[in-house]
Design a protein around this motif. Sequence first.
Motif, short mmCIF file in Angstrom:
data_model
loop_
_atom_site.label_atom_id
_atom_site.label_comp_id
_atom_site.label_asym_id
_atom_site.label_seq_id
_atom_site.Cartn_x
_atom_site.Cartn_y
_atom_site.Cartn_z
N ARG A 1 -4.44 6.73 -6.73
CA ARG A 1 -5.19 6.14 -8.03
C ARG A 1 -4.48 4.55 -8.42
NH1 ARG A 1 -6.38 11.35 -11.92
NH2 ARG A 1 -7.34 12.46 -10.26
N GLY A 2 -3.58 4.34 -7.76
CA GLY A 2 -3.04 2.83 -8.36
C GLY A 2 -2.52 2.93 -9.77
N GLU A 3 -1.62 4.10 -9.99
CA GLU A 3 -1.11 4.24 -11.23
C GLU A 3 0.16 3.66 -11.50
OE1 GLU A 3 -3.49 8.55 -12.42
OE2 GLU A 3 -1.49 8.41 -11.45
N THR A 4 0.89 3.13 -10.49
CA THR A 4 2.16 2.57 -10.68
C THR A 4 2.32 1.05 -9.97
OG1 THR A 4 3.17 3.35 -8.64
CG2 THR A 4 3.01 4.96 -10.58
N ILE A 5 3.32 0.69 -10.52
CA ILE A 5 3.61 -0.91 -9.79
C ILE A 5 3.61 -0.62 -8.27
CG2 ILE A 5 5.91 -0.84 -10.08
CD1 ILE A 5 5.78 -3.70 -11.15
N PHE A 6 4.13 0.56 -7.80
CA PHE A 6 4.26 0.70 -6.30
C PHE A 6 3.02 0.42 -5.42
CE2 PHE A 6 7.80 3.14 -8.16
CZ PHE A 6 9.03 2.83 -7.49
N THR A 7 1.84 0.62 -6.04
CA THR A 7 0.74 0.22 -5.23
C THR A 7 0.62 -1.07 -4.98
OG1 THR A 7 -0.75 1.93 -6.04
CG2 THR A 7 -1.86 -0.06 -5.55
N PHE A 8 1.00 -2.06 -5.82
CA PHE A 8 0.95 -3.53 -5.70
C PHE A 8 2.12 -3.85 -4.83
CE2 PHE A 8 -1.30 -2.93 -9.90
CZ PHE A 8 -2.50 -3.86 -9.53
N LEU A 9 3.43 -3.27 -4.94
CA LEU A 9 4.28 -3.49 -4.14
C LEU A 9 4.11 -2.97 -2.54
CD1 LEU A 9 7.27 -2.08 -6.14
CD2 LEU A 9 7.34 -4.37 -5.23
N SER A 10 3.22 -2.10 -2.48
CA SER A 10 2.82 -1.59 -0.89
C SER A 10 1.85 -2.51 -0.73
CB SER A 10 2.09 -0.12 -1.33
OG SER A 10 2.98 0.63 -1.50
N TYR A 11 0.97 -3.05 -1.48
CA TYR A 11 -0.06 -4.24 -1.26
C TYR A 11 0.49 -5.22 -0.58
CZ TYR A 11 -4.00 -2.05 -3.44
OH TYR A 11 -5.11 -1.10 -3.79
N VAL A 12 1.87 -5.85 -1.29
CA VAL A 12 2.52 -6.99 -0.72
C VAL A 12 3.30 -6.68 0.56
CG1 VAL A 12 4.62 -8.19 -1.31
CG2 VAL A 12 2.88 -7.87 -3.11
N GLY A 13 3.73 -5.25 0.70
CA GLY A 13 4.43 -5.18 2.04
C GLY A 13 3.40 -4.91 3.19
N MET A 14 2.05 -4.43 3.02
CA MET A 14 1.21 -4.52 4.13
C MET A 14 0.70 -5.97 4.42
SD MET A 14 0.49 -1.38 4.91
CE MET A 14 -1.34 -1.01 5.32
N GLY A 15 0.57 -6.96 3.42
CA GLY A 15 0.52 -8.13 3.45
C GLY A 15 1.32 -8.90 4.55
N MET A 16 2.73 -8.54 4.22
CA MET A 16 3.95 -9.03 4.98
C MET A 16 3.77 -8.46 6.11
SD MET A 16 7.10 -9.40 2.45
CE MET A 16 7.11 -7.68 1.96
N VAL A 17 3.48 -7.40 6.42
CA VAL A 17 3.34 -6.71 7.69
C VAL A 17 2.31 -7.45 8.77
CG1 VAL A 17 2.43 -4.80 9.17
CG2 VAL A 17 4.24 -4.50 7.34
N TYR A 18 1.30 -7.80 8.09
CA TYR A 18 0.15 -8.36 8.90
C TYR A 18 0.40 -9.70 8.97
CZ TYR A 18 -2.57 -4.15 9.03
OH TYR A 18 -3.02 -2.68 8.80
N ALA A 19 0.92 -10.37 8.05
CA ALA A 19 1.27 -12.00 8.33
C ALA A 19 2.33 -11.90 9.49
CB ALA A 19 1.92 -12.45 6.88
N LYS A 20 3.14 -10.95 9.60
CA LYS A 20 4.26 -11.00 10.79
C LYS A 20 3.52 -11.04 11.96
CE LYS A 20 8.74 -9.63 8.89
NZ LYS A 20 9.69 -10.33 9.77
N GLN A 21 2.31 -10.02 12.02
CA GLN A 21 1.70 -10.04 13.23
C GLN A 21 0.59 -11.09 13.60
OE1 GLN A 21 0.00 -6.09 12.41
NE2 GLN A 21 1.72 -4.99 13.58
N GLY A 22 0.41 -12.09 12.58
CA GLY A 22 -0.50 -13.21 12.83
C GLY A 22 -1.75 -12.78 12.27
N ASP A 23 -2.08 -11.65 11.77
CA ASP A 23 -3.43 -11.37 11.42
C ASP A 23 -3.70 -11.84 10.01
OD1 ASP A 23 -5.87 -9.95 10.74
OD2 ASP A 23 -5.34 -8.29 11.90
N ASP A 24 -4.26 -13.08 9.98
CA ASP A 24 -4.61 -13.79 8.76
C ASP A 24 -5.66 -13.22 7.86
OD1 ASP A 24 -2.67 -15.63 9.45
OD2 ASP A 24 -4.15 -17.23 10.01
N LYS A 25 -6.63 -12.54 8.33
CA LYS A 25 -7.46 -12.09 7.58
C LYS A 25 -7.20 -10.89 7.08
CE LYS A 25 -12.48 -10.06 7.91
NZ LYS A 25 -13.46 -9.69 8.96
N LYS A 26 -6.27 -9.88 7.63
CA LYS A 26 -5.79 -8.77 6.97
C LYS A 26 -4.63 -9.07 5.74
CE LYS A 26 -6.91 -5.06 10.39
NZ LYS A 26 -6.30 -4.11 11.22
N SER A 27 -3.79 -10.17 6.30
CA SER A 27 -2.81 -10.24 5.30
C SER A 27 -3.49 -10.80 3.94
CB SER A 27 -1.87 -11.38 6.00
OG SER A 27 -2.56 -12.42 6.38
#
Length: 287
Positions: A143-169
């Motif tokens: 439900r996105g009730e904690t700051i960990f949701t946003f930390l996870s969004y950042v984490g997922m963004g960093m993963v896809y940036a490393k993979q060169g997937d600009d759209k997903k990052s």
Amino acid sequence: MDIQAFVDKRKKLGLSQKELSSGICTQATLSKFENNGKIPSLKILIQLCNRLGLSLDSIIGVKDSKSQQVVKKMNEAEFNLIIQEYQDSWKIIKSINLEDLEDDREALIQYYYLKGYLNVLDDGDLFDAVFDFNRILSELDSRGETIFTFLSYVGMGMVYAKQGDDKKSEYYFSKVFSNIYTMSIDDVSKIWRYINIIFYCSIYYSERNDLESANALLNYGVKVCSENHVTYYIARIYAQLAINENRINGNSKKVQDFMNKALVFSEFNQNKKEIKVIKRWVADNKL
């Protein structure tokens, strides 16, 4: 009451009595507590502990549960993550038995957040990182009730940036960017995590040469650090401001000023990894 544990944590964070007491109580009140054992009101004590990231029971002698003991270890791992001592963080994370956290949802979330970030930042397994962040986003904090949701969004963004997937990052970082100025912070652990979000978002936009967005985030990060007496990210923020300024205007006095500030804060925090990074960049760019 374990007053020494309180004092040790204040010193570890690099806070003076004046900085810790600011906005909570007088420096004299804090000094009487630390030096003479005169306990302030419960309200003041809770606020001081929150600013240090200490639970009240950690200094008043209440025996910790297994999950609380593990959380203390994870807090240490999180601090090591901030100062880029990744191997020390891995050692702690790999020692944790998840069965000790099965009844503590927030502790489980912290575990997966830390493991995910370590895999991303220390060139680990990106598939594992996606799994860790998805555990948080789809199950533990769906439900996105904690700051960990946003930390996870950042984490997922960093993963896809490393993979060169600009759209997903960009998808994940834009979800964070649109909310970053309105997130609430009510204790020191969230302040560290909030600055984490600001910093890695700024790195993402810096790497994509969107220096206007990046610098706005970095300058906001300086403001948050200053207002909350948090110094461990500020060296990295100033270093990135220097790098971005160098891209725009080349070597200049402003670049030198930013890097000097970065070096001063790195030395103040005894962050050996960041000192090496700064000195190497200064040498490479002949400042």
